[in-house]
Scaffold this active site. Structure first.
Site, short mmCIF file in Angstrom:
data_model
loop_
_atom_site.label_atom_id
_atom_site.label_comp_id
_atom_site.label_asym_id
_atom_site.label_seq_id
_atom_site.Cartn_x
_atom_site.Cartn_y
_atom_site.Cartn_z
N HIS A 214 -7.07 -4.74 4.53
CA HIS A 214 -6.44 -3.42 4.63
C HIS A 214 -5.06 -3.51 5.26
O HIS A 214 -4.62 -4.57 5.72
CB HIS A 214 -7.34 -2.46 5.41
CG HIS A 214 -7.54 -2.85 6.85
ND1 HIS A 214 -6.59 -2.66 7.83
CD2 HIS A 214 -8.61 -3.41 7.49
CE1 HIS A 214 -7.05 -3.07 8.99
NE2 HIS A 214 -8.27 -3.54 8.82
N SER A 288 -0.37 -3.08 1.82
CA SER A 288 0.65 -2.88 2.85
C SER A 288 0.75 -4.09 3.77
O SER A 288 0.96 -5.20 3.32
CB SER A 288 0.33 -1.59 3.62
OG SER A 288 1.37 -1.23 4.47
N ASP A 437 6.40 6.35 -2.83
CA ASP A 437 6.12 5.79 -1.50
C ASP A 437 7.36 5.95 -0.62
O ASP A 437 8.41 5.37 -0.88
CB ASP A 437 5.75 4.32 -1.63
CG ASP A 437 5.14 3.76 -0.35
OD1 ASP A 437 5.49 4.24 0.74
OD2 ASP A 437 4.31 2.84 -0.45
N HIS A 465 2.09 5.84 -0.74
CA HIS A 465 1.50 4.71 -0.04
C HIS A 465 -0.02 4.76 -0.02
O HIS A 465 -0.68 3.71 0.01
CB HIS A 465 2.04 4.67 1.39
CG HIS A 465 1.94 3.33 2.04
ND1 HIS A 465 2.67 2.24 1.63
CD2 HIS A 465 1.20 2.91 3.10
CE1 HIS A 465 2.39 1.21 2.40
NE2 HIS A 465 1.49 1.58 3.29
#
Length: 498
Positions: A214, A288, A437, A465
């Site tokens: 993540h 990310s 984003d 995002h």
């Protein structure tokens, strides 16, 4: 580079400019945008100048409260005072048997910090006023590290491997609920929390492993509540999926004595997933900030990675004239100190202000259960609240150090990582980004595609995002299955060719 999108970003901008060149309404729109930009700059200067002062006040307040509640002064990075000229400090080893001393050295000549992999943005964060009045041209940061910082770093980083996390009650400003702090009372303190979804078919079927990483202030639920349920039955029967909570986030350990460096994050993933479950070959999917860790894993295990999928990677190519201060350049790109858009305002407060960001964590993260109940009450349980757990179950210490040491601290490593992926990895590389984003612009992904020419780049229109996954889970799950299927076919073809 294969770009799967309707129009290229640059073509779209050029067409818009060309179409409006002779249009009066278009010129008015340009003027309005320029005016709003100027207002944004002025308001931002006032707001962030106030935050500069507020952060200094909060520094004193937290020192007093920390001492009153926990009977000890907690060191902070405000103690590192910047000054002109070269500066160096030698951090001696903690014991005679420990490795040699660590060296912190920043000088105009070398423009390089040498201290493990700690980012200098932790303690070199000029105020907005000093930035506005400084002379033009890049300048490498120079500083003197105070004894308090030296002691802090020696205790945290002068060791060959991470020390076991300290047990007991968390910091008074951190949450102590079962989700956030269960690791301290269990045998899981030396491993990350890993959600494992095993294949549903009978034994004997050949399976493959997938590791999900993540992003910043998130957790494994970002995957387990979105794409995991959206996979086809065939995929659920073939792939063993691992969704990890990074060190300091979700249900994973949150050691108070960690600096949350790239090395520590990668080693914990190795120990908790690769070694514990004996993964020999695996796919990697990362979002990310997790993309940086995914690249580090790919570089370290080039023969083990079967495919590499990156979503909204934080890659900002550093201009040659900024090479001496790459971490500072990336910090300004990620956190531009602007009040608009709101996501940039939030990133700026989290990145530039140590004590303001601690106050935010105290208000939001420590009371995430209350926020969750309020959200359920106001929405009458009509909306899923898994993102509250994903975004709010972390400590300030973990978020602060991870943001600086991974996002900013990796500025000088990203080029070499991508070059290894381009030149030494034979696996498929896929990169996805949302065109809307506002935290990490789509240019980040296009830059990755330019650095790794064989990468398949997909830009989703009207996605940002978060909605690059949330809201189109089935579509993205299908994309992943296609990537893994192509990787397996390519591996089989290569094996037949041998």
């Amino acid at each position: 580079m294969h770009i799967a999108t309707t129009t290229c970003v640059w073509q779209e901008k050029a067409a818009a400019m060309g179409a409006g060149a002779g249009d009066v309404a278009a010129r008015w729109r340009v003027a309005a945008v320029a005016l709003l930009g100027a207002v944004n700059c002025v308001v931002s200067f006032v707001v962030f100048s106030f935050l500069d002062l507020l952060d200094m006040v909060l520094c004193v307040v937290y020192k007093v409260v920390d001492y009153a509640v926990e009977a000890e002064w907690k060191a902070c990075y405000c103690s590192a005072a910047a000054r002109d000229g070269a500066a160096a400090i030698f951090v001696p080893p903690a014991s005679a048997s420990a490795p040699g001393p660590k060296v912190v050295r920043l000088s105009p000549s070398s423009a390089k910090m040498q201290l493990e992999d700690v980012s200098d943005t932790l303690y070199v964060r000029p105020s907005l006023l000093s930035d506005a009045t400084k002379k033009s041209g890049p300048a490498a940061p120079s500083l003197t590290v105070s004894p308090a910082i030296a002691e802090l770093i020696r205790g945290k980083i002068g060791r060959a491997a991470p020390r076991p996390p300290r047990h007991g009650a968390p910091c008074w400003s951190d949450c102590d609920c079962k989700v956030c702090h269960s690791w301290s009372a269990s045998s899981r303190s030396s491993h990350l929390y890993v959600h494992v979804q095993s294949p549903t078919t009978a034994s004997g079927v050949e399976t493959e492993d997938v590791v999900f990483v993540h992003g910043f202030i998130s957790s494994s639920v970002f995957w387990t509540e979105t794409v995991f349920p959206a996979f086809s039955e065939a995929a659920k029967g073939r792939y063993r999926m691992f969704a990890v909570d990074l060190l300091g986030f979700g249900r994973s350990p949150k050691p108070a004595d960690s600096l949350y460096t790239l090395r520590e994050h990668v080693e914990m993933i190795e120990r908790s997933v690769l070694q514990r479950y004996r993964l020999r070959k695996f796919h990697v999917v990362a979002h990310s900030l997790g993309s940086v860790l995914a690249l580090a894993l790919a570089v370290k295990y080039p023969d083990a990675v079967q495919s590499l999928t990156l979503l909204a990677p934080p890659y900002f190519p550093v201009p040659e004239e900024e090479a001496g201060a790459a971490t500072q350049y990336v910090m300004r790109r990620v956190a531009p100190r602007r009040v608009w858009p709101p996501i940039a305002f939030g990133a700026s407060m989290a990145c530039w202000y140590e004590h303001v960001s601690r106050t935010i964590c105290l208000t939001i993260c420590r009371h995430h259960r209350t926020w969750d109940r309020l959200f359920r009450l106001f929405t009458r349980n009509r909306m899923r609240t898994f993102l509250i757990e994903a975004f709010m179950c972390h400590t300030h210490n973990a978020a602060w150090h991870t943001l600086h040491n991974i996002i900013c601290g990796s500025a000088g490593k990203m080029d070499s990582y991508l070059d290894v992926v381009a030149g030494q990895l034979a696996c498929e590389v896929a990169v996805f980004h949302g065109r809307d984003d506002e935290l990490l612009p789509v240019e980040c992904t296009l830059a990755v595609g330019a650095r790794v020419p064989r990468a398949r780049v997909t830009v989703y229109d009207h996605k940002d995002h978060i909605t690059i996954i949330v809201g189109q889970e089935k579509l993205f799950a299908t994309e992943l299955e296609d990537i893994w299927r192509r990787s397996a076919a390519a591996a089989a073809a290569a094996a037949d060719g041998e």
